[in-house]
Design an enzyme around this catalytic site. Structure first.
Site, PDB file in Angstrom:
ATOM      1  N   TRP A 278       0.855  -1.178   0.000  1.00 31.73           N
ATOM      2  CA  TRP A 278       0.000   0.000   0.000  1.00 31.73           C
ATOM      3  C   TRP A 278       0.900   1.240   0.000  1.00 31.73           C
ATOM      4  O   TRP A 278       1.861   1.293   0.764  1.00 31.73           O
ATOM      5  CB  TRP A 278      -0.920   0.054   1.234  1.00 31.73           C
ATOM      6  CG  TRP A 278      -1.602   1.391   1.306  1.00 31.73           C
ATOM      7  CD1 TRP A 278      -2.605   1.837   0.497  1.00 31.73           C
ATOM      8  CD2 TRP A 278      -1.275   2.486   2.167  1.00 31.73           C
ATOM      9  NE1 TRP A 278      -2.930   3.136   0.809  1.00 31.73           N
ATOM     10  CE2 TRP A 278      -2.133   3.554   1.831  1.00 31.73           C
ATOM     11  CE3 TRP A 278      -0.346   2.661   3.199  1.00 31.73           C
ATOM     12  CZ2 TRP A 278      -2.087   4.781   2.484  1.00 31.73           C
ATOM     13  CZ3 TRP A 278      -0.293   3.890   3.850  1.00 31.73           C
ATOM     14  CH2 TRP A 278      -1.165   4.940   3.493  1.00 31.73           C
TER      15      TRP A 278
ATOM     16  N   GLU B 253      -3.044  -2.988  -2.451  1.00 29.69           N
ATOM     17  CA  GLU B 253      -4.192  -2.402  -1.752  1.00 29.69           C
ATOM     18  C   GLU B 253      -4.524  -1.025  -2.315  1.00 29.69           C
ATOM     19  O   GLU B 253      -3.720  -0.101  -2.244  1.00 29.69           O
ATOM     20  CB  GLU B 253      -3.854  -2.281  -0.253  1.00 29.69           C
ATOM     21  CG  GLU B 253      -4.949  -1.627   0.569  1.00 29.69           C
ATOM     22  CD  GLU B 253      -4.564  -1.479   2.043  1.00 29.69           C
ATOM     23  OE1 GLU B 253      -3.389  -1.720   2.391  1.00 29.69           O
ATOM     24  OE2 GLU B 253      -5.449  -1.108   2.840  1.00 29.69           O
TER      25      GLU B 253
ATOM     26  N   LYS C 241      -7.019   2.514  -2.761  1.00 26.47           N
ATOM     27  CA  LYS C 241      -7.635   3.451  -1.831  1.00 26.47           C
ATOM     28  C   LYS C 241      -8.279   4.578  -2.624  1.00 26.47           C
ATOM     29  O   LYS C 241      -7.851   4.879  -3.736  1.00 26.47           O
ATOM     30  CB  LYS C 241      -6.540   3.994  -0.918  1.00 26.47           C
ATOM     31  CG  LYS C 241      -7.026   4.801   0.250  1.00 26.47           C
ATOM     32  CD  LYS C 241      -5.901   5.015   1.237  1.00 26.47           C
ATOM     33  CE  LYS C 241      -6.403   5.848   2.404  1.00 26.47           C
ATOM     34  NZ  LYS C 241      -5.411   5.944   3.463  1.00 26.47           N
TER      35      LYS C 241
ATOM     36  N   ASP D 286      -9.555  -3.170   1.337  1.00 19.38           N
ATOM     37  CA  ASP D 286      -9.670  -2.600   2.688  1.00 19.38           C
ATOM     38  C   ASP D 286     -11.080  -2.034   2.797  1.00 19.38           C
ATOM     39  O   ASP D 286     -11.519  -1.254   1.942  1.00 19.38           O
ATOM     40  CB  ASP D 286      -8.609  -1.514   2.883  1.00 19.38           C
ATOM     41  CG  ASP D 286      -8.623  -0.921   4.289  1.00 19.38           C
ATOM     42  OD1 ASP D 286      -9.702  -0.470   4.718  1.00 19.38           O
ATOM     43  OD2 ASP D 286      -7.564  -0.890   4.941  1.00 19.38           O
TER      44      ASP D 286
ATOM     45  N   HIS E 296     -11.733   1.708   2.190  1.00 22.04           N
ATOM     46  CA  HIS E 296     -11.099   2.373   1.055  1.00 22.04           C
ATOM     47  C   HIS E 296     -11.985   2.607  -0.160  1.00 22.04           C
ATOM     48  O   HIS E 296     -11.512   2.736  -1.279  1.00 22.04           O
ATOM     49  CB  HIS E 296      -9.844   1.597   0.641  1.00 22.04           C
ATOM     50  CG  HIS E 296      -8.727   1.762   1.612  1.00 22.04           C
ATOM     51  ND1 HIS E 296      -7.437   1.386   1.361  1.00 22.04           N
ATOM     52  CD2 HIS E 296      -8.706   2.313   2.852  1.00 22.04           C
ATOM     53  CE1 HIS E 296      -6.667   1.666   2.401  1.00 22.04           C
ATOM     54  NE2 HIS E 296      -7.425   2.223   3.315  1.00 22.04           N
TER      55      HIS E 296
ATOM     56  N   HIS F   9      -8.413  -6.277   4.249  1.00 20.50           N
ATOM     57  CA  HIS F   9      -8.104  -5.512   5.448  1.00 20.50           C
ATOM     58  C   HIS F   9      -9.447  -5.166   6.046  1.00 20.50           C
ATOM     59  O   HIS F   9     -10.174  -4.328   5.497  1.00 20.50           O
ATOM     60  CB  HIS F   9      -7.365  -4.215   5.114  1.00 20.50           C
ATOM     61  CG  HIS F   9      -5.881  -4.340   5.190  1.00 20.50           C
ATOM     62  ND1 HIS F   9      -5.040  -3.277   5.004  1.00 20.50           N
ATOM     63  CD2 HIS F   9      -5.097  -5.419   5.475  1.00 20.50           C
ATOM     64  CE1 HIS F   9      -3.782  -3.687   5.149  1.00 20.50           C
ATOM     65  NE2 HIS F   9      -3.785  -4.989   5.422  1.00 20.50           N
TER      66      HIS F   9
ATOM     67  N   ASP G  12     -12.804   6.865   6.021  1.00 16.65           N
ATOM     68  CA  ASP G  12     -11.840   5.790   6.306  1.00 16.65           C
ATOM     69  C   ASP G  12     -11.217   5.996   7.685  1.00 16.65           C
ATOM     70  O   ASP G  12     -10.034   6.254   7.817  1.00 16.65           O
ATOM     71  CB  ASP G  12     -10.760   5.826   5.213  1.00 16.65           C
ATOM     72  CG  ASP G  12      -9.712   4.744   5.393  1.00 16.65           C
ATOM     73  OD1 ASP G  12     -10.044   3.681   5.954  1.00 16.65           O
ATOM     74  OD2 ASP G  12      -8.563   4.964   4.983  1.00 16.65           O
TER      75      ASP G  12
ATOM     76  N   ASP H   5     -10.845   3.999  10.328  1.00 20.32           N
ATOM     77  CA  ASP H   5     -10.121   2.909  10.989  1.00 20.32           C
ATOM     78  C   ASP H   5     -10.546   2.685  12.434  1.00 20.32           C
ATOM     79  O   ASP H   5      -9.709   2.489  13.314  1.00 20.32           O
ATOM     80  CB  ASP H   5      -8.602   3.117  10.878  1.00 20.32           C
ATOM     81  CG  ASP H   5      -8.107   2.876   9.463  1.00 20.32           C
ATOM     82  OD1 ASP H   5      -8.289   1.766   8.957  1.00 20.32           O
ATOM     83  OD2 ASP H   5      -7.551   3.818   8.850  1.00 20.32           O
TER      84      ASP H   5
ATOM     85  N   ASP I 233      -7.218  -4.244  10.042  1.00 19.79           N
ATOM     86  CA  ASP I 233      -6.473  -2.994   9.887  1.00 19.79           C
ATOM     87  C   ASP I 233      -7.262  -1.844  10.501  1.00 19.79           C
ATOM     88  O   ASP I 233      -8.144  -1.282   9.856  1.00 19.79           O
ATOM     89  CB  ASP I 233      -6.200  -2.725   8.389  1.00 19.79           C
ATOM     90  CG  ASP I 233      -5.382  -1.456   8.180  1.00 19.79           C
ATOM     91  OD1 ASP I 233      -4.788  -0.958   9.158  1.00 19.79           O
ATOM     92  OD2 ASP I 233      -5.348  -0.957   7.037  1.00 19.79           O
TER      93      ASP I 233
HETATM   94  C1  RNT Z   1      -3.961   2.859   4.828  1.00 19.30           C
HETATM   95  C2  RNT Z   1      -4.020   1.411   4.534  1.00 19.30           C
HETATM   96  C3  RNT Z   1      -2.871   0.589   5.037  1.00 19.30           C
HETATM   97  C4  RNT Z   1      -2.420   0.960   6.432  1.00 19.30           C
HETATM   98  C5  RNT Z   1      -1.489  -0.047   7.067  1.00 19.30           C
HETATM   99  C6  RNT Z   1      -0.767   0.523   8.228  1.00 19.30           C
HETATM  100  O1  RNT Z   1      -5.107   3.518   4.509  1.00 19.30           O
HETATM  101  O2  RNT Z   1      -5.225   0.890   4.987  1.00 19.30           O
HETATM  102  O3  RNT Z   1      -3.192  -0.743   4.928  1.00 19.30           O
HETATM  103  O4  RNT Z   1      -3.486   1.144   7.278  1.00 19.30           O
HETATM  104  O5  RNT Z   1      -0.665  -0.592   6.141  1.00 19.30           O
HETATM  105 ZN    ZN Z   2      -5.451  -1.217   4.914  1.00 18.41          ZN
END
Ligand code: RNT
Ligand code: ZN
Length: 413
Positions: free
Chosen positions: A183, A223, A225, A256, A259, A283, A291, A293, A323
């Site tokens: 990523w 990955e 985004k 993810d 994302h 993820h 996003d 998290d 994640d």
């Molecule tokens: C960031 C991505 C990525 C990170 C990690 C730390 O938006 O989701 O995967 O969160 O690699």
């Molecule tokens: Zn991620």
């Protein structure tokens, strides 16, 4: 009749084999991201997080060094049932005396050997790995693999290559293939004047990183985004870029859950990838309005993701990693809550009459599908979950354990 036997009978009425569900669940390894433990800072020098991702909150007790993170993770893993994997980033290199002397383009396995020793000590199934293309002075104008500057691109390509080698060694040592997820945060805050150029440079950089690696040991994933903080207008590695790149190269796409645009859901994407690929990587995160998290909890989308994995018999094809990073609550609690939520979602899906529901769909009987979906929300899944934990010498009352650890260990940091 005890509660588990009662639950088993209830599910049996609908043709659901609870014992089979438990043995499948035990076998699904969730890859636990070490970075929830230290607010994504790592050990190799970066003292602030960038790349358009952010942790918020200042709950005391962040793990500040490998010893603290190992001790936290050991406690976390002791509270997690089933098979487990650990997911680490290159910025978690344990450099020792080489700190300040060796840069990310020259990292080797020896800086990660303590992680492997740790994983073996506590009986983990494997370790997954991530090159770290953020929180580092060599990111030029926030760009890495797509930078127009040759030297910058070269540095990050070499970092990627070094990580592929490290991953091979990790896989060999652990006796389990290592997923390497790429990523990068590269993108622009405002409307770019050239969208294709950066993407072609990223493509070329990735080609170089993936030039040679042992396919039996390393599973590369990319990955995508949609945006990051300060990178709102354009992301080089967006969904279309990586879907095409991965399919041309025969590598894995990583989805993810945070994302995509807020009304898009990953649960609907998994089957499209399964139709064309042997493996799909995830993820699992919890985006709240963006996003963000947040810690993964047992919400509807998590259940839907789990259903897609289970009813397509894809527990061996979908690689589940978590994640998220929340610095506003006890970090061990964040870890355990998220992993257990994922497992509960899988159990929920395993305890659905999936074949019957599929048949009803083909008969266009959406009345009954709705009826059973609602009915199964109140089936005695809690008793099955308790039984699952009991067989692993665990229980659902784990908060005290973490509070004790907080008082005895974390408070002294
Ligand atoms: C960031 C991505 C990525 C990170 C990690 C730390 O938006 O989701 O995967 O969160 O690699
Ligand atoms: Zn991620």
């Amino acid at each position: 009749m005890n509660r588990y036997d009662f639950a088993k009978n209830e599910y049996f009425k609908y043709g659901v084999d609870v014992e089979k569900a438990l043995s499948t669940l035990k076998d699904v390894a969730i890859s636990v991201h070490c970075w929830q433990g230290d607010d994504v800072l790592g050990f190799d020098g970066g003292d602030s997080l960038d790349g358009g991702i952010q942790t918020t909150g200042n709950y005391p007790g962040r793990a500040r060094n490998p010893e603290e993170l190992f001790s936290d993770l050991e406690r976390v893993f002791s509270l997690i049932p089933g098979k487990k994997r650990l997911n680490i980033h290159a910025c978690y290199a344990i450099l020792g005396e080489d700190k300040g002397k060796v840069d990310r383009d020259a990292y080797t396995y020896k800086y990660f050997k303590p992680w492997v020793d740790f994983a073996k000590k506590i009986g983990l199934e494997g370790i997954d790995f991530n090159p770290t293309f953020f929180s580092h002075p060599k990111m030029k104008n926030g760009l890495s693999l797509s930078s127009p500057d040759d030297k910058t691109r070269e540095f990050w390509v070499n970092h990627g290559k070094a990580c592929m080698k490290i991953a091979e060694d990790i896989a060999r040592e652990m006796g389990s293939p290592c997923t390497v997820n790429i990523w990068i945060p590269d993108g622009y805050k405002d409307i770019p004047a050239d969208r294709l150029g950066p993407r072609l440079r990223l493509k070329d950089s990735l080609d170089k990183i993936l030039e040679s690696y042992d396919k039996n040991l390393v599973i590369p994933a990319v990955e995508s985004k949609v945006f990051g903080i300060g990178i709102e207008s354009y992301t080089v590695g967006n969904n279309e870029f990586y879907q095409n790149y991965a399919s041309k190269k025969g590598i894995c796409c990583l989805l993810d859950t945070g994302h995509y645009h807020p009304t898009e859901v990953v649960s609907d994407k998994i089957s499209s990838l399964l139709a064309f690929n042997d493996k799909v990587a995830l993820h699992v995160s919890r985006p709240v309005r963006w996003d963000s998290d947040h810690v993964v909890i047992l919400d509807d989308e998590l259940k839907e993701i789990a259903k897609e994995i289970v009813r397509n018999n894809a527990t061996k094809r979908v690689m589940i990693a978590l994640d998220y990073f929340d610095a506003s609550i006890n970090r061990l609690c964040a870890f355990v809550t998220g992993v257990r939520a994922m497992q509960k979602a899988l159990l929920y899906a395993l305890l659905m009459p999936n074949d019957m529901l599929k048949k009803l769909q083909d008969e266009n009987d959406f009345t009954k599908i709705m009826y059973y979906n609602e009915k199964f929300k109140f089936m005695p899944i809690g008793d099955v979950w308790e039984e699952f934990l009991k067989r692993e010498n665990l229980s659902d009352d784990w908060l005290e354990d973490i509070e004790k650890f907080e008082n005895e260990v974390i408070k002294n940091r």
